[in-house]
Write an enzyme that holds these catalytic residues in place. Sequence first.
Site, PDB file in Angstrom:
ATOM      1  N   CYS A  47       0.841  -1.218   0.000  1.00 13.98           N
ATOM      2  CA  CYS A  47       0.000   0.000   0.000  1.00 13.98           C
ATOM      3  C   CYS A  47       0.867   1.255   0.000  1.00 13.98           C
ATOM      4  O   CYS A  47       0.544   2.244  -0.670  1.00 13.98           O
ATOM      5  CB  CYS A  47      -0.906   0.018   1.231  1.00 13.98           C
TER       6      CYS A  47
HETATM    7  C1  BEZ Z   1       0.577  -4.693   1.860  1.00 15.74           C
HETATM    8  O1  BEZ Z   1       0.235  -3.558   1.568  1.00 15.74           O
HETATM    9  O2  BEZ Z   1       1.756  -5.060   1.782  1.00 15.74           O
HETATM   10  C2  BEZ Z   1      -0.451  -5.703   2.307  1.00 15.74           C
HETATM   11  C3  BEZ Z   1      -1.595  -5.274   2.962  1.00 15.74           C
HETATM   12  C4  BEZ Z   1      -2.516  -6.212   3.392  1.00 15.74           C
HETATM   13  C5  BEZ Z   1      -2.300  -7.565   3.143  1.00 15.74           C
HETATM   14  C6  BEZ Z   1      -1.160  -7.966   2.455  1.00 15.74           C
HETATM   15  C7  BEZ Z   1      -0.235  -7.025   2.013  1.00 15.74           C
END
Ligand code: BEZ
Length: 220
Positions: A47
């Site tokens: 994210c």
């Molecule tokens: C991420 O942004 O890395 C992420 C967020 C939620 C679940 C898996 C990855």
Amino acid sequence: MPSHLRLGCVAPDFEAQTTQGYIKFHEWSANAWTVLFSHPDDFTPVCTTELAEVARRASDFAKRGVKILGLSANDVSSHNRWAHDIQSIAQAPVTFPIIGDSDRSVATLYDMLDALDPTNVDAHGAPFTVRDVFVIDPQHIIRLKISYPASTGRHFDEILRVIDALQLSDRHAVTTPANWRPGDRVIIHPRVSDSEAHSLFPDHENITPYLRMTRDPTSS
Ligand code: BEZ
């Protein structure tokens, strides 16, 4: 359960707190194209790379007349704390608002919650959002909807490419072929008769009777 939000539907209106204050969505997005995009959770790695990319590409959206609106099931104070990390990674300010949707009201309205990934849940087991993208036109009509899983970061060149294609098809009676990029040849829309095609696109080429190619009408 299939989503009730289909291409061509009016994007549902809502009111929400964001990092730039309270908004009424239809008022906020009036007369502009909008990208409404969700991410699973603040302070997570994929994210962070995505929001940094959108911060860096803000002018690419602005020059197409597109407003950007982020969302996750975190509150605004979390988004504001996280924005410092995004800004330092992007080397660019986060100029777009992010909805604090901790009660998941907008996520539920737009059917953004993850029904698959057991790792994409909060401490109480409630699902976070997936990586949804809605491109909404100035009449509030949903023109594109893509869902990516939590594990896969989006490619924002593709989202900009589709916006270019949609805006081109709105202005000219053309569609865009596979892997089209701005400046490439386009397809004359099937609803255009052959006689109209001759006057509108005099230098077009018939590959087959139904596949009529012509130059990008916006390129010189
Ligand atoms: C991420 O942004 O890395 C992420 C967020 C939620 C679940 C898996 C990855």
